[in-house]
Design an enzyme around this catalytic site. Structure first.
Site, short mmCIF file in Angstrom:
data_model
loop_
_atom_site.label_atom_id
_atom_site.label_comp_id
_atom_site.label_asym_id
_atom_site.label_seq_id
_atom_site.Cartn_x
_atom_site.Cartn_y
_atom_site.Cartn_z
N ALA A 1 0.80 -1.23 0.00
CA ALA A 1 0.00 0.00 0.00
C ALA A 1 0.83 1.28 0.00
O ALA A 1 0.28 2.38 0.08
CB ALA A 1 -1.01 0.05 1.14
N ALA A 2 2.15 1.17 -0.11
CA ALA A 2 2.98 2.39 -0.20
C ALA A 2 2.56 3.22 -1.41
O ALA A 2 2.46 4.44 -1.34
CB ALA A 2 4.46 2.03 -0.29
N GLY A 3 2.28 2.53 -2.51
CA GLY A 3 1.85 3.22 -3.72
C GLY A 3 0.50 3.93 -3.53
O GLY A 3 0.28 5.02 -4.06
N ASP A 4 -0.39 3.31 -2.77
CA ASP A 4 -1.69 3.92 -2.50
C ASP A 4 -1.52 5.17 -1.63
O ASP A 4 -2.15 6.20 -1.88
CB ASP A 4 -2.61 2.92 -1.78
CG ASP A 4 -3.05 1.78 -2.69
OD1 ASP A 4 -3.09 1.97 -3.92
OD2 ASP A 4 -3.35 0.69 -2.17
P1 ADP Z 1 3.94 0.42 -5.54
O1 ADP Z 1 3.55 -0.09 -4.18
O2 ADP Z 1 2.79 1.01 -6.30
O3 ADP Z 1 4.78 -0.52 -6.35
P2 ADP Z 1 6.36 1.81 -4.74
O4 ADP Z 1 6.81 0.56 -4.07
O5 ADP Z 1 7.18 2.36 -5.84
O6 ADP Z 1 4.85 1.71 -5.24
O7 ADP Z 1 6.22 2.92 -3.58
C1 ADP Z 1 5.68 4.18 -3.80
C2 ADP Z 1 6.52 5.22 -3.09
O8 ADP Z 1 6.53 4.97 -1.68
C3 ADP Z 1 8.00 5.24 -3.51
O9 ADP Z 1 8.19 6.08 -4.63
C4 ADP Z 1 8.67 5.80 -2.26
O10 ADP Z 1 8.61 7.21 -2.25
C5 ADP Z 1 7.81 5.22 -1.13
N1 ADP Z 1 8.41 3.95 -0.68
C6 ADP Z 1 8.12 2.69 -1.11
N2 ADP Z 1 8.91 1.77 -0.53
C7 ADP Z 1 9.75 2.46 0.29
C8 ADP Z 1 10.83 2.10 1.17
N3 ADP Z 1 11.21 0.82 1.30
N4 ADP Z 1 11.45 3.09 1.86
C9 ADP Z 1 11.05 4.38 1.73
N5 ADP Z 1 10.08 4.79 0.91
C10 ADP Z 1 9.42 3.85 0.20
#
Ligand code: ADP
Length: 293
Positions: A238-241
């Site tokens: 859910a980081a992307g969300d």
């Molecule tokens: P998705 O879940 O859609 O694949 P990402 O994994 O690229 O998206 O994560 C979206 C954003 O969240 C990244 O661009 C970054 O800014 C942040 N993020 C994701 N994973 C990490 C992490 N391990 N550490 C710090 N920031 C993170």
């Protein structure tokens, strides 16, 4: 004001020492039921990030639908326009093993029935500063909502997830695209797309790279890398969300776009500090605190 047009699923998550194979039954260890789906997640994320949020979507006539509405409403999202359609809600059956490896089956249920937006739904789109959509509902519906948004000056943010090709008819209506590498490859048809390649499709785009941060590009010539915030990562689900929702909220507040992307990166990073999807989405204070570092 932010309007989110998208999916709502009930996530049924079971954990076990090892994942079952075909015809095998495995005794698990834990079970949780949490609201999910990219639409519901981004609506909850936007509310926690501080926006006034309307969620447009569809739940089923089953008990999951009742619980979904209650949980999304409790997060501070206006669900007054959420449709109830006869049949099952969207469900994600998730199995996770001790290594964090997973097996996921999603049945769209009511999400697939979200077609032909009503006047009230279209009015909600027109009344917002920013509309956010993803691709877990029929693409025709996203296009219909984007047409309404465009006609009213509502900015269109498309998180083109899950990965698939998107009709030019929809891309032509997008003000801001948010994709990860897999989604960018599916959109551009190139194995590894440079962020600038997205500008052939849309006027502004963010390419997210997990722990490697994100690229922001626009047709004014900006090409900027925004590094990830350093946090203790527990689960990146859910980081992307969290990122997409925070970006929409900040843009809707009229913040400078590069600053909005940095704030979104803080939201994405904050989300990785906790286990789970919707339960891990950060509140505004936590995003502000990381962003200020
Ligand atoms: P998705 O879940 O859609 O694949 P990402 O994994 O690229 O998206 O994560 C979206 C954003 O969240 C990244 O661009 C970054 O800014 C942040 N993020 C994701 N994973 C990490 C992490 N391990 N550490 C710090 N920031 C993170």
């Amino acid at each position: 004001r932010v309007v989110v047009v998208g999916s709502a699923n009930m996530d049924l998550v079971g954990t076990a020492p090892a994942l079952p194979r075909a015809r095998e039954t495995v005794l698990g260890t834990d079970f949780v039921m949490v609201p999910g789906g990219k639409g519901a997640n981004q609506a909850i994320a936007a509310a926690r990030a501080g926006a006034s949020v309307v969620f447009l979507g569809a739940i089923g006539s089953d008990s999951f639908g009742v619980t979904l509405r209650a949980r999304i409403t409790a997060a501070g999202v206006d669900t007054g326009q959420l449709r109830v359609t006869y049949g099952p809600s969207g469900v994600a059956l998730v199995m996770v093993d001790a290594e964090g490896e997973n097996l996921i089956l999603v049945t769209p249920g009511a999400n697939a029935s979200l077609v032909g937006l009503t006047d009230a739904e279209l009015a909600a789109v027109r009344g917002a500063d920013v509309m956010v959509a993803q691709l877990e509902i029929p693409v025709e519906t996203v296009t219909e909502a984007a047409v309404a948004a465009r006609s009213a000056g509502t900015r269109v943010v498309l998180n083109a997830a899950p990965a698939r090709q998107v009709p030019a008819e929809l891309l032509d209506l997008v003000d801001m695209l948010v994709v990860n590498e897999v989604e960018a490859a599916a959109l551009t048809g190139r194995g590894r797309a440079a962020p600038e390649a997205l500008l052939d499709l849309v006027p502004r785009a963010v390419l997210t790279l997990g722990a490697d941060g994100a690229w922001y590009v626009d047709r004014d010539g900006t090409v900027a890398h925004v590094p990830a915030f350093e946090v203790e990562v527990v689960d990146s689900t859910a980081a992307g969300d969290a990122f997409t929702a925070a970006l929409a909220v900040a843009w809707g507040e009229g913040r400078d776009l590069l600053d909005a992307v940095r704030w979104a990166a803080a939201a994405g990073a904050a989300c990785t500090r906790r286990l789970g999807a919707s339960v891990a989405l950060p509140h505004r204070a936590e995003i502000d605190e990381l962003h200020a570092r």
